[in-house]
Write a protein that holds these residues in place. Structure first.
Motif, PDB file in Angstrom:
ATOM      1  N   UNK A  19       2.516  -2.572  22.592  1.00  0.00           N
ATOM      2  CA  UNK A  19       2.619  -1.555  21.543  1.00  0.00           C
ATOM      3  C   UNK A  19       3.431  -2.082  20.362  1.00  0.00           C
ATOM      4  N   UNK A  20       4.475  -2.849  20.633  1.00  0.00           N
ATOM      5  CA  UNK A  20       5.261  -3.458  19.551  1.00  0.00           C
ATOM      6  C   UNK A  20       4.376  -4.398  18.745  1.00  0.00           C
ATOM      7  N   UNK A  21       3.580  -5.202  19.421  1.00  0.00           N
ATOM      8  CA  UNK A  21       2.668  -6.122  18.734  1.00  0.00           C
ATOM      9  C   UNK A  21       1.671  -5.375  17.854  1.00  0.00           C
ATOM     10  N   UNK A  22       1.258  -4.188  18.291  1.00  0.00           N
ATOM     11  CA  UNK A  22       0.311  -3.370  17.507  1.00  0.00           C
ATOM     12  C   UNK A  22       1.033  -2.517  16.457  1.00  0.00           C
ATOM     13  N   UNK A  23       2.370  -2.638  16.416  1.00  0.00           N
ATOM     14  CA  UNK A  23       3.213  -1.893  15.475  1.00  0.00           C
ATOM     15  C   UNK A  23       3.066  -0.387  15.645  1.00  0.00           C
ATOM     16  N   UNK A  24       3.093   0.055  16.913  1.00  0.00           N
ATOM     17  CA  UNK A  24       2.998   1.485  17.200  1.00  0.00           C
ATOM     18  C   UNK A  24       4.167   1.966  18.059  1.00  0.00           C
ATOM     19  N   UNK A  25       5.311   1.323  17.878  1.00  0.00           N
ATOM     20  CA  UNK A  25       6.541   1.781  18.506  1.00  0.00           C
ATOM     21  C   UNK A  25       7.482   2.198  17.388  1.00  0.00           C
ATOM     22  N   UNK A  26       7.933   3.429  17.439  1.00  0.00           N
ATOM     23  CA  UNK A  26       8.879   3.940  16.455  1.00  0.00           C
ATOM     24  C   UNK A  26      10.249   3.972  17.123  1.00  0.00           C
ATOM     25  N   UNK A  35      18.788   4.535  19.506  1.00  0.00           N
ATOM     26  CA  UNK A  35      19.082   5.882  20.004  1.00  0.00           C
ATOM     27  C   UNK A  35      17.878   6.517  20.674  1.00  0.00           C
ATOM     28  N   UNK A  36      16.681   6.114  20.242  1.00  0.00           N
ATOM     29  CA  UNK A  36      15.469   6.691  20.804  1.00  0.00           C
ATOM     30  C   UNK A  36      14.273   5.842  20.444  1.00  0.00           C
ATOM     31  N   UNK A  37      13.184   6.065  21.180  1.00  0.00           N
ATOM     32  CA  UNK A  37      11.958   5.307  20.932  1.00  0.00           C
ATOM     33  C   UNK A  37      10.754   6.186  21.244  1.00  0.00           C
ATOM     34  N   UNK A  38       9.676   5.915  20.522  1.00  0.00           N
ATOM     35  CA  UNK A  38       8.418   6.641  20.693  1.00  0.00           C
ATOM     36  C   UNK A  38       7.289   5.616  20.662  1.00  0.00           C
ATOM     37  N   UNK A  39       6.481   5.603  21.708  1.00  0.00           N
ATOM     38  CA  UNK A  39       5.354   4.679  21.807  1.00  0.00           C
ATOM     39  C   UNK A  39       4.074   5.475  21.575  1.00  0.00           C
ATOM     40  N   UNK A  40       3.221   4.961  20.684  1.00  0.00           N
ATOM     41  CA  UNK A  40       1.975   5.631  20.330  1.00  0.00           C
ATOM     42  C   UNK A  40       0.761   4.839  20.794  1.00  0.00           C
ATOM     43  N   UNK A  41      -0.298   5.563  21.039  1.00  0.00           N
ATOM     44  CA  UNK A  41      -1.617   4.974  21.256  1.00  0.00           C
ATOM     45  C   UNK A  41      -2.550   5.762  20.351  1.00  0.00           C
ATOM     46  N   UNK A  62      12.770  13.915  15.003  1.00  0.00           N
ATOM     47  CA  UNK A  62      12.505  12.948  13.931  1.00  0.00           C
ATOM     48  C   UNK A  62      11.465  11.919  14.364  1.00  0.00           C
ATOM     49  N   UNK A  63      11.517  11.490  15.622  1.00  0.00           N
ATOM     50  CA  UNK A  63      10.525  10.532  16.116  1.00  0.00           C
ATOM     51  C   UNK A  63       9.132  11.154  16.143  1.00  0.00           C
ATOM     52  N   UNK A  64       9.032  12.406  16.577  1.00  0.00           N
ATOM     53  CA  UNK A  64       7.713  13.076  16.594  1.00  0.00           C
ATOM     54  C   UNK A  64       7.202  13.259  15.170  1.00  0.00           C
ATOM     55  N   UNK A  65       8.075  13.640  14.252  1.00  0.00           N
ATOM     56  CA  UNK A  65       7.658  13.797  12.853  1.00  0.00           C
ATOM     57  C   UNK A  65       7.169  12.462  12.294  1.00  0.00           C
ATOM     58  N   UNK A  66       7.879  11.385  12.596  1.00  0.00           N
ATOM     59  CA  UNK A  66       7.451  10.054  12.142  1.00  0.00           C
ATOM     60  C   UNK A  66       6.117   9.677  12.776  1.00  0.00           C
ATOM     61  N   UNK A  67       5.923  10.043  14.038  1.00  0.00           N
ATOM     62  CA  UNK A  67       4.645   9.767  14.706  1.00  0.00           C
ATOM     63  C   UNK A  67       3.512  10.500  14.008  1.00  0.00           C
TER      64      UNK A  67
END
Length: 111
Positions: A19-26, A35-41, A62-67
């Motif tokens: 996910x980091x390689x695909x740039x989908x980790x906030x 402090x926190x992390x959010x992984x997206x697909x 804030x992570x969900x809003x950024x997602x």
């Protein structure tokens, strides 16, 4: 990975690396500390966690809003699958909640 491991989430390091390689980790960072992390697909939140000591401070929100803003121009809803204890978190963020196929799990959708 420490934040995700600390939340006892069933996510392996290879999934997170991909996910980091695909740039989908906030990642939420303060004073050089994660402090926190959010992984997206795509538009699905597959994993989200906030350090226990920093919960209820708006970091997860804030992570969900950024997602939601991550793929601007994409009109697909933001979705997530989660366990019952975090249902109030997603409801407070405006997700429509329904039972998932797995017992004790839910899926949420926010347009």
């Amino acid at each position: 990975m420490g934040v995700l491991d600390g939340a006892a989430l069933a996510v392996d390091a290879e999934t997170v690396r991909a996910a980091i390689d695909r740039e989908v980790v906030l990642v939420a960072v303060a004073d050089d500390r994660v402090l926190g992390a959010c992984v997206l697909d795509g538009r699905e939140i597959t994993t989200i966690a906030v350090r226990r000591a920093r919960r209820d401070q708006g970091i997860g929100t804030a992570l969900v809003e950024a997602a939601g803003e991550h793929h601007t121009g994409n009109d697909d809803p933001l979705v997530a699958r989660f366990d019952a204890p975090v249902r109030p978190f997603y409801e407070a963020l405006g997700f429509t909640i329904e039972p998932a196929d797995e017992p004790g799990r839910f899926r949420g959708r926010r347009d």
